[in-house]
Design an enzyme around this catalytic site. Structure first.
Site, PDB file in Angstrom:
ATOM      1  N   GLY A   1     -38.434 -10.761 -56.429  1.00 27.13           N
ATOM      2  CA  GLY A   1     -37.516  -9.763 -55.877  1.00 27.13           C
ATOM      3  C   GLY A   1     -37.480  -9.804 -54.360  1.00 27.13           C
ATOM      4  O   GLY A   1     -36.409  -9.717 -53.735  1.00 27.13           O
TER       5      GLY A   1
ATOM      6  N   ASN B   1     -39.381  -0.403 -54.469  1.00 28.48           N
ATOM      7  CA  ASN B   1     -40.436  -0.899 -55.350  1.00 28.48           C
ATOM      8  C   ASN B   1     -41.244   0.297 -55.823  1.00 28.48           C
ATOM      9  O   ASN B   1     -41.361   1.297 -55.113  1.00 28.48           O
ATOM     10  CB  ASN B   1     -41.340  -1.886 -54.594  1.00 28.48           C
TER      11      ASN B   1
ATOM     12  N   ASN C   1     -36.938 -12.297 -66.538  1.00 26.83           N
ATOM     13  CA  ASN C   1     -36.860 -13.209 -67.681  1.00 26.83           C
ATOM     14  C   ASN C   1     -36.826 -12.431 -68.988  1.00 26.83           C
ATOM     15  O   ASN C   1     -37.753 -12.520 -69.796  1.00 26.83           O
ATOM     16  CB  ASN C   1     -38.087 -14.126 -67.687  1.00 26.83           C
TER      17      ASN C   1
ATOM     18  N   SER D   1     -33.166 -19.226 -62.082  1.00 24.00           N
ATOM     19  CA  SER D   1     -34.142 -20.319 -62.182  1.00 24.00           C
ATOM     20  C   SER D   1     -34.422 -20.907 -60.806  1.00 24.00           C
ATOM     21  O   SER D   1     -33.540 -20.956 -59.948  1.00 24.00           O
ATOM     22  CB  SER D   1     -33.616 -21.418 -63.097  1.00 24.00           C
TER      23      SER D   1
ATOM     24  N   LYS E   1     -30.371 -19.159 -69.908  1.00 26.52           N
ATOM     25  CA  LYS E   1     -31.603 -19.362 -69.127  1.00 26.52           C
ATOM     26  C   LYS E   1     -32.757 -19.732 -70.061  1.00 26.52           C
ATOM     27  O   LYS E   1     -33.589 -20.586 -69.735  1.00 26.52           O
ATOM     28  CB  LYS E   1     -31.933 -18.090 -68.333  1.00 26.52           C
TER      29      LYS E   1
ATOM     30  N   HIS F   1     -32.329 -23.269 -71.006  1.00 25.70           N
ATOM     31  CA  HIS F   1     -32.710 -24.051 -69.820  1.00 25.70           C
ATOM     32  C   HIS F   1     -34.223 -24.276 -69.826  1.00 25.70           C
ATOM     33  O   HIS F   1     -34.723 -25.382 -69.640  1.00 25.70           O
ATOM     34  CB  HIS F   1     -32.271 -23.320 -68.547  1.00 25.70           C
ATOM     35  N   ASN F   2     -34.977 -23.203 -70.049  1.00 21.19           N
ATOM     36  CA  ASN F   2     -36.439 -23.320 -70.029  1.00 21.19           C
ATOM     37  C   ASN F   2     -36.932 -24.190 -71.188  1.00 21.19           C
ATOM     38  O   ASN F   2     -37.883 -24.958 -71.024  1.00 21.19           O
ATOM     39  CB  ASN F   2     -37.087 -21.934 -70.095  1.00 21.19           C
TER      40      ASN F   2
ATOM     41  N   GLU G   1     -36.437 -27.628 -70.232  1.00 29.58           N
ATOM     42  CA  GLU G   1     -37.461 -27.935 -69.214  1.00 29.58           C
ATOM     43  C   GLU G   1     -38.780 -28.345 -69.899  1.00 29.58           C
ATOM     44  O   GLU G   1     -39.415 -29.329 -69.499  1.00 29.58           O
ATOM     45  CB  GLU G   1     -37.637 -26.675 -68.360  1.00 29.58           C
TER      46      GLU G   1
ATOM     47  N   LYS H   1     -45.547 -19.489 -70.870  1.00 30.42           N
ATOM     48  CA  LYS H   1     -45.333 -18.052 -70.690  1.00 30.42           C
ATOM     49  C   LYS H   1     -44.494 -17.461 -71.818  1.00 30.42           C
ATOM     50  O   LYS H   1     -44.454 -16.257 -71.986  1.00 30.42           O
ATOM     51  CB  LYS H   1     -44.623 -17.809 -69.355  1.00 30.42           C
TER      52      LYS H   1
ATOM     53  N   ARG I   1     -35.065 -29.012-105.437  1.00 37.27           N
ATOM     54  CA  ARG I   1     -34.828 -27.562-105.389  1.00 37.27           C
ATOM     55  C   ARG I   1     -34.185 -27.073-106.681  1.00 37.27           C
ATOM     56  O   ARG I   1     -34.500 -26.008-107.204  1.00 37.27           O
ATOM     57  CB  ARG I   1     -33.933 -27.208-104.186  1.00 37.27           C
TER      58      ARG I   1
HETATM   59  N1  LIG Z   1     -42.223 -15.991 -60.806  1.00 33.35           N
HETATM   60  C1  LIG Z   1     -41.247 -16.842 -61.121  1.00 33.35           C
HETATM   61  O1  LIG Z   1     -41.261 -18.044 -60.793  1.00 33.35           O
HETATM   62  C2  LIG Z   1     -40.070 -16.348 -61.890  1.00 33.35           C
HETATM   63  C3  LIG Z   1     -38.973 -17.167 -62.066  1.00 33.35           C
HETATM   64  C4  LIG Z   1     -37.850 -16.658 -62.710  1.00 33.35           C
HETATM   65  C5  LIG Z   1     -37.875 -15.383 -63.205  1.00 33.35           C
HETATM   66  N2  LIG Z   1     -38.978 -14.606 -63.058  1.00 33.35           N
HETATM   67  C6  LIG Z   1     -38.931 -13.241 -63.569  1.00 33.35           C
HETATM   68  O2  LIG Z   1     -38.670 -12.364 -62.489  1.00 33.35           O
HETATM   69  C7  LIG Z   1     -39.277 -11.094 -62.731  1.00 33.35           C
HETATM   70  C8  LIG Z   1     -40.152 -10.739 -61.543  1.00 33.35           C
HETATM   71  O3  LIG Z   1     -41.152 -11.739 -61.409  1.00 33.35           O
HETATM   72  P1  LIG Z   1     -42.299 -11.631 -60.291  1.00 33.35           P
HETATM   73  O4  LIG Z   1     -43.194 -12.808 -60.547  1.00 33.35           O
HETATM   74  O5  LIG Z   1     -41.667 -11.468 -58.978  1.00 33.35           O
HETATM   75  O6  LIG Z   1     -43.003 -10.235 -60.592  1.00 33.35           O
HETATM   76  P2  LIG Z   1     -43.934  -9.760 -61.830  1.00 33.35           P
HETATM   77  O7  LIG Z   1     -45.338 -10.069 -61.524  1.00 33.35           O
HETATM   78  O8  LIG Z   1     -43.371 -10.237 -63.116  1.00 33.35           O
HETATM   79  O9  LIG Z   1     -43.731  -8.165 -61.752  1.00 33.35           O
HETATM   80  C9  LIG Z   1     -44.223  -7.423 -60.690  1.00 33.35           C
HETATM   81  C10 LIG Z   1     -43.183  -6.402 -60.262  1.00 33.35           C
HETATM   82  O10 LIG Z   1     -42.843  -5.548 -61.367  1.00 33.35           O
HETATM   83  C11 LIG Z   1     -43.057  -4.190 -60.961  1.00 33.35           C
HETATM   84  N3  LIG Z   1     -43.411  -3.374 -62.121  1.00 33.35           N
HETATM   85  C12 LIG Z   1     -44.259  -3.702 -63.115  1.00 33.35           C
HETATM   86  N4  LIG Z   1     -44.303  -2.710 -64.038  1.00 33.35           N
HETATM   87  C13 LIG Z   1     -43.467  -1.738 -63.589  1.00 33.35           C
HETATM   88  C14 LIG Z   1     -43.063  -0.488 -64.106  1.00 33.35           C
HETATM   89  N5  LIG Z   1     -43.536  -0.024 -65.269  1.00 33.35           N
HETATM   90  N6  LIG Z   1     -42.185   0.242 -63.402  1.00 33.35           N
HETATM   91  C15 LIG Z   1     -41.697  -0.219 -62.235  1.00 33.35           C
HETATM   92  N7  LIG Z   1     -42.004  -1.409 -61.703  1.00 33.35           N
HETATM   93  C16 LIG Z   1     -42.888  -2.164 -62.384  1.00 33.35           C
HETATM   94  C17 LIG Z   1     -44.171  -4.271 -59.950  1.00 33.35           C
HETATM   95  O11 LIG Z   1     -44.237  -3.098 -59.188  1.00 33.35           O
HETATM   96  P3  LIG Z   1     -45.588  -2.731 -58.410  1.00 33.35           P
HETATM   97  O12 LIG Z   1     -45.548  -3.508 -57.132  1.00 33.35           O
HETATM   98  O13 LIG Z   1     -45.477  -1.281 -58.183  1.00 33.35           O
HETATM   99  O14 LIG Z   1     -46.733  -3.109 -59.275  1.00 33.35           O
HETATM  100  C18 LIG Z   1     -43.727  -5.493 -59.171  1.00 33.35           C
HETATM  101  O15 LIG Z   1     -42.675  -5.202 -58.281  1.00 33.35           O
HETATM  102  C19 LIG Z   1     -40.034 -11.240 -64.046  1.00 33.35           C
HETATM  103  O16 LIG Z   1     -39.226 -10.765 -65.091  1.00 33.35           O
HETATM  104  C20 LIG Z   1     -40.231 -12.728 -64.184  1.00 33.35           C
HETATM  105  O17 LIG Z   1     -40.378 -13.144 -65.525  1.00 33.35           O
HETATM  106  C21 LIG Z   1     -40.056 -15.055 -62.390  1.00 33.35           C
END
Ligand SMILES: NC(=O)c1ccc[n+]([C@@H]2O[C@H](COP(=O)([O-])OP(=O)(O)OC[C@H]3O[C@@H](n4cnc5c(N)ncnc54)[C@H](OP(=O)(O)O)[C@@H]3O)[C@@H](O)[C@H]2O)c1
Length: 479
Positions: free
Chosen positions: A16, A34, A104, A130, A184, A187-188, A191, A262, A448
């Site tokens: 984000g 956040n 995701n 992605s 998406k 795509h994965n 991948e 994952k 069958r």
């Molecule tokens: N990492 C990658 O490479 C990648 C690639 C594509 C898509 N994604 C997807 O993008 C999304 C974000 O990924 P990320 O790796 O940046 O973060 P993440 O570790 O999946 O999530 C952490 C974020 O979620 C918030 N959060 C968790 N539980 C919450 C709740 N109950 N209420 C409100 N906020 C909550 C956290 O807030 P706090 O700071 O307050 O804990 C933090 O901002 C996920 O769905 C992930 O699958 C990730």
């Protein structure tokens, strides 16, 4: 009146935060939010000079900072947290506002959420993103679903921040409700298959031809100048060249050989089964990771007999790297053909109008499977929009036919030497299964009908039939 933001991002962990910075760097005013305030503060402190940010420390403040129709991107942990965040914001929004879930999510959750929010007058746009954290910052491949109407306002912003290839944005409206997250997901899955095939190529070059990891890196670098030119081949060469500082051994030899996952690969296979689409290349890649991680099972099986692994010599050795390149290419075409068939099947099941050529074209940049090869897929669908499988399109058909002698030879070498190649083998079996005039499925139908009276169809007459297998004369009757 103070300046309003054109878009807001809530959920400022790595994805984000980078997406918000990318939007701001492109001149968009971005509202930030956040759950825990610290992430919002630190983003503004560290990167506030990159563009216009409006930090908000409550849901109401965040919503009030947005111009109408409001566009809120949720980038939080997928699953329950996404529902919790939607429920936090939806009551504060007004009809016509747009909630984007760029996490995701499973496409079925996206369909459920879209329907529920549509009934409340809100647009819900499940969006596949992605490219990991680097992509989110510098230009990801973006796959938005949801209504066409929501794309009118959101599309220009997303196209702006997406990766560009040949001047074209790697972002397009995929289709209604969960189409973006479905694409998406596939795509994965692709991948996973691509990575497995590359890993098998490495294993073969080492196990059958005796190349060292650094030599294999050079082979991959050469391949990366040809039709296999792709991000995954490029990073594979880098990983194989890397030497562990602590031991001086090739990095690949000091890493535990248990591949993790994952879940999106598993989803792809589960949905493939539900839709009845044979995505065996993706399934074998997921199973190969599961097998690698089954440590107790693997320990128990250590010492099971296998063939002697006398490495190749002479002419077979000389041509082996080229043969593996052909096998990799052909198997890759099969994996992509299967993935695109799964998208076709999903589109027909859920009523999505998905432009497959366009999907290939937005995967050319920003995402993990970005590759030159995707241009050929776009061209194949442009030539023949109703193409039943990529394998029958002109260019791919010829390339795979030309590759097949090498492909068969590589798979048989692997079998003879006992080198596991589930990806290469299943791709070849799929190719042969698809092109077969007759399959042994006729015998399966007989079995069958024998044990379950499940009936069968005949090649020479309409209708369903059953044979009275328990009777002496085994009479056949229509059923
Ligand atoms: N990492 C990658 O490479 C990648 C690639 C594509 C898509 N994604 C997807 O993008 C999304 C974000 O990924 P990320 O790796 O940046 O973060 P993440 O570790 O999946 O999530 C952490 C974020 O979620 C918030 N959060 C968790 N539980 C919450 C709740 N109950 N209420 C409100 N906020 C909550 C956290 O807030 P706090 O700071 O307050 O804990 C933090 O901002 C996920 O769905 C992930 O699958 C990730």
């Amino acid at each position: 009146m103070s300046k309003k933001a054109s878009i807001g991002v809530t959920g400022l962990a790595v994805m984000g935060r980078n997406l918000a910075r990318n939007l701001a760097r492109h001149g968009h005013t971005v509202a930030l939010h956040n759950r825990s305030e610290e992430r919002t503060r630190s983003l503004v402190e560290q990167f506030g000079d990159e563009g216009d940010f409006i930090p908000a420390y409550s849901a109401q403040e965040f919503v009030d900072a947005l111009e109408r129709p409001r566009q809120i991107v949720i980038m939080v942990k997928a699953g329950g947290p996404t529902d919790a965040v939607i429920e936090e914001f939806a009551p504060l929004l007004e009809p016509g506002d747009v909630i984007v879930d760029a996490g995701n999510a499973h496409f079925a959750d996206t369909r459920r959420r879209e329907k529920a929010l549509r009934e409340r007058g809100l647009h819900f746009v499940g969006t596949g993103v992605s490219g990991g954290e680097e992509g989110a910052l510098n230009g990801p491949s973006i796959m938005p679903g949801g209504s066409k109407e929501s794309y009118e306002s959101l599309g220009p912003l997303f196209e702006d921040i997406s990766a560009k290839v040949d001047g074209e944005p790697c972002c397009t409206h995929i289709g209604a409700d969960g189409a973006g997250h479905f694409v998406k997901m596939v795509h994965n899955g692709i991948e996973y298959a691509d990575m497995q095939l590359i890993a098998e190529s490495f294993d073969l070059l080492r196990g059958a031809a005796g190349y060292a990891p650094a030599e294999i890196a050079d082979v991959f670098r050469t391949w990366n100048t040809g039709r296999l030119d792709s991000y995954l081949i490029e990073i594979t060469a880098d990983v194989l060249k890397h030497v562990d500082a602590a031991t001086g051994k090739p990095f690949v030899d000091v890493v535990e050989d248990a591949a993790e996952q994952k879940g999106t690969g598993r989803w792809t296979v589960q949905i493939g089964l539900d839709l009845g689409v044979p995505i065996s290349g993706i399934a074998e890649a997921v199973f190969a990771r599961s097998l690698s991680g089954s440590k107790p099972l693997r320990s128990a099986a250590q010492g099971l007999g296998g063939p002697s692994r006398a490495p190749l010599t002479g002419a077979a050795l000389e041509t082996f790297a080229d043969d593996v390149e052909q096998a990799l290419y052909a198997s890759k075409v099969v994996a992509y053909a299967q993935g695109f068939n799964q998208i076709q099947a999903g589109a027909s099941e859920y009523g999505w109008d998905i432009d497959l050529g366009r999907v290939a074209s937005i995967w050319r940049g920003g995402c993990i499977i970005r590759a030159k090869f995707l241009n050929d897929i776009t061209a194949a669908y442009a030539d023949e929009p109703g193409l039943p499988t990529l394998l029958t399109s002109g260019g791919f058909r010829k390339a795979v036919e030309d590759a097949q002698d090498s492909w068969r030879s590589v798979v048989s070498t692997a079998v003879k030497l006992g080198i596991p190649t589930p990806g290469f083998s299943t791709a070849l079996a799929y190719y042969d299964g698809l092109r077969a005039d007759r399959l042994p499925a006729a015998l399966v139908q007989g079995q069958r009908d024998y044990f379950g009276a499940h009936t069968y169809r005949r090649v020479d007459r309409e209708g369903s039939f059953h044979t009275a297998w328990a009777t002496e004369d085994r009479t056949e009757s229509p059923s």
